[in-house]
Write a protein that holds these residues in place. Structure first.
Motif, mmCIF file in Angstrom:
data_model
loop_
_atom_site.group_PDB
_atom_site.id
_atom_site.type_symbol
_atom_site.label_atom_id
_atom_site.label_comp_id
_atom_site.label_asym_id
_atom_site.label_seq_id
_atom_site.Cartn_x
_atom_site.Cartn_y
_atom_site.Cartn_z
ATOM 1 N N PHE A 47 22.836 -1.999 16.847
ATOM 2 C CA PHE A 47 23.437 -0.700 16.575
ATOM 3 C C PHE A 47 24.208 -0.730 15.268
ATOM 4 O O PHE A 47 24.461 -1.776 14.683
ATOM 5 N N GLY A 48 24.596 0.457 14.796
ATOM 6 C CA GLY A 48 25.208 0.590 13.482
ATOM 7 C C GLY A 48 26.717 0.595 13.517
ATOM 8 O O GLY A 48 27.343 0.137 14.477
ATOM 9 N N ASP A 49 27.313 1.134 12.465
ATOM 10 C CA ASP A 49 28.768 1.112 12.289
ATOM 11 C C ASP A 49 29.422 2.362 12.880
ATOM 12 O O ASP A 49 28.764 3.228 13.458
ATOM 13 N N ASN A 50 30.722 2.431 12.690
ATOM 14 C CA ASN A 50 31.529 3.596 13.041
ATOM 15 C C ASN A 50 31.390 3.951 14.523
ATOM 16 O O ASN A 50 31.788 3.176 15.374
ATOM 17 N N ASP A 51 30.803 5.111 14.839
ATOM 18 C CA ASP A 51 30.805 5.605 16.225
ATOM 19 C C ASP A 51 29.602 5.173 17.048
ATOM 20 O O ASP A 51 29.402 5.671 18.164
ATOM 21 N N TRP A 52 28.816 4.248 16.533
ATOM 22 C CA TRP A 52 27.648 3.819 17.301
ATOM 23 C C TRP A 52 28.042 3.142 18.610
ATOM 24 O O TRP A 52 27.335 3.264 19.615
ATOM 25 N N ASP A 53 29.168 2.435 18.626
ATOM 26 C CA ASP A 53 29.574 1.765 19.864
ATOM 27 C C ASP A 53 29.889 2.769 20.960
ATOM 28 O O ASP A 53 29.439 2.635 22.105
ATOM 29 N N SER A 54 30.664 3.810 20.633
ATOM 30 C CA SER A 54 30.979 4.830 21.633
ATOM 31 C C SER A 54 29.742 5.647 21.994
ATOM 32 O O SER A 54 29.574 6.055 23.156
ATOM 33 N N LEU A 55 28.863 5.889 21.016
ATOM 34 C CA LEU A 55 27.617 6.607 21.277
ATOM 35 C C LEU A 55 26.788 5.879 22.328
ATOM 36 O O LEU A 55 26.293 6.493 23.296
ATOM 37 N N ILE A 56 26.653 4.589 22.172
ATOM 38 C CA ILE A 56 25.883 3.790 23.124
ATOM 39 C C ILE A 56 26.582 3.749 24.478
ATOM 40 O O ILE A 56 25.943 3.855 25.540
ATOM 41 N N PHE A 57 27.898 3.629 24.473
ATOM 42 C CA PHE A 57 28.656 3.575 25.722
ATOM 43 C C PHE A 57 28.430 4.825 26.562
ATOM 44 O O PHE A 57 28.142 4.755 27.760
ATOM 45 N N TYR A 58 28.556 6.000 25.945
ATOM 46 C CA TYR A 58 28.415 7.251 26.693
ATOM 47 C C TYR A 58 26.995 7.442 27.204
ATOM 48 O O TYR A 58 26.786 7.910 28.332
ATOM 49 N N ARG A 155 24.684 11.283 9.221
ATOM 50 C CA ARG A 155 25.156 11.354 10.604
ATOM 51 C C ARG A 155 24.546 10.264 11.462
ATOM 52 O O ARG A 155 25.189 9.759 12.387
ATOM 53 N N ILE A 156 23.310 9.902 11.191
ATOM 54 C CA ILE A 156 22.681 8.806 11.931
ATOM 55 C C ILE A 156 23.414 7.500 11.652
ATOM 56 O O ILE A 156 23.687 6.708 12.558
ATOM 57 N N VAL A 157 23.750 7.264 10.403
ATOM 58 C CA VAL A 157 24.463 6.042 10.022
ATOM 59 C C VAL A 157 25.805 5.946 10.742
ATOM 60 O O VAL A 157 26.205 4.873 11.210
ATOM 61 N N LEU A 158 26.495 7.079 10.868
ATOM 62 C CA LEU A 158 27.833 7.087 11.457
ATOM 63 C C LEU A 158 27.812 7.198 12.978
ATOM 64 O O LEU A 158 28.862 7.081 13.614
ATOM 65 N N GLY A 159 26.639 7.460 13.567
ATOM 66 C CA GLY A 159 26.572 7.613 15.016
ATOM 67 C C GLY A 159 27.021 8.974 15.504
ATOM 68 O O GLY A 159 27.366 9.140 16.671
ATOM 69 N N HIS A 160 26.990 9.975 14.620
ATOM 70 C CA HIS A 160 27.393 11.344 14.986
ATOM 71 C C HIS A 160 26.148 12.131 15.394
ATOM 72 O O HIS A 160 25.692 13.021 14.684
ATOM 73 N N PHE A 161 25.617 11.827 16.559
ATOM 74 C CA PHE A 161 24.322 12.395 16.935
ATOM 75 C C PHE A 161 24.404 13.858 17.329
ATOM 76 O O PHE A 161 23.382 14.536 17.385
ATOM 77 N N GLY A 162 25.599 14.366 17.631
ATOM 78 C CA GLY A 162 25.715 15.777 17.939
ATOM 79 C C GLY A 162 25.262 16.653 16.791
ATOM 80 O O GLY A 162 24.750 17.755 16.994
#
Length: 251
Positions: A47-58, A155-162
């Motif tokens: 996974f990537g940087d920034n919000d990817w960890d929370s994205l995967i968690f949810y 947004r993909i890089v930052l994990g902002h998938f919304g």
């Protein structure tokens, strides 16, 4: 042989060959998407940087809730002593996460889904441009510019998938335009707008404002109330379709 080639070429360029031409454009867009996202897929289990960890968690949470515990994910008990899940503006599992995450796993599934949104944006902008009378080549250029701009990649890089729900914008406007001539298409436009609402991001608010202002200006230009009425119908149908997510999210 040359005569046969010429006949085939004429048939493809005719109305009877439009499905072959359309299939060719979609194949080209799919290939461009894979080339564009090759680095993402190369390391599909990282996974990537920034919000990817929370994205995967949810996304891991709703995946476990639905398929391991057979429970609808109204509530997430694994963070902060328990928080609402369905009402979170930045979280959704429908429609496309529900397809990609169970099929490929959370990390790989999200990456495949990200590329699918790029393809969806590309195809949607192509169809919208063609409906507006733009030539196929110019429509393809517009589709590539829209889908491969920083709007999606950053947004993909930052994990902002919304924010990837911006891929629905061309489809919303395409069927809105169609719905001004045949009312049934307004329902399709509302379905895509409800996807934006369900996936929860600022894109929904921007879309409401943008479509609302556009419908007013379009009504003034055409000297008819029909564009405003069409936008109102789309908004109302969206509320009915996305209500289970929309009302808890607003609250």
């Amino acid at each position: 042989m040359l005569k046969g080639f010429s006949s085939m070429k004429n048939w493809i360029l005719s109305d009877k060959g439009r499905w072959i031409r359309l299939g060719g454009w979609m194949a080209l867009f799919a290939a461009l998407t894979l080339v564009y996202g090759r680095e993402i897929l190369k390391f599909r289990n990282h996974f990537g940087d920034n919000d990817w960890d929370s994205l995967i968690f949810y996304h891991q949470y709703w995946n476990i809730s639905l398929f391991s515990f057979k429970q609808f994910p109204f509530w997430n008990p694994y963070i902060a002593g328990g928080i609402s899940f369905l009402a979170r503006p930045d979280m959704s599992f429908f429609p496309f996460p529900l397809l990609f995450v169970p099929a490929f796993g959370v990390v790989a599934g999200l990456k495949f889904m990200a590329l699918f949104y790029i393809f969806l944006a590309m195809a949607g902008m192509f169809f919208l441009c063609r409906y507006l009378g733009i030539s196929a080549l110019a429509a393809a250029v517009g589709a590539v510019i829209f889908s491969m701009s920083g709007c999606f990649s950053s947004r993909i890089v930052l994990g902002h998938f919304g924010w990837l729900s911006a891929a629905y914008l061309p489809w919303i406007f395409l069927f809105y335009f169609k719905g001004l001539k045949k009312v049934r298409y307004l329902f399709v436009s509302a379905i895509f707008l409800s996807f934006v609402a369900i996936e929860g991001s600022y894109v929904f608010a921007f879309t409401l404002i943008g479509l609302g202002i556009f419908s007013i200006l379009f009504s003034i230009q055409k000297k008819t109330f029909r564009p405003i009425a069409g936008a109102g119908a789309v908004f109302l149908l969206c509320v009915l379709l996305a209500g289970p997510k929309l009302f808890p999210m607003i609250e």
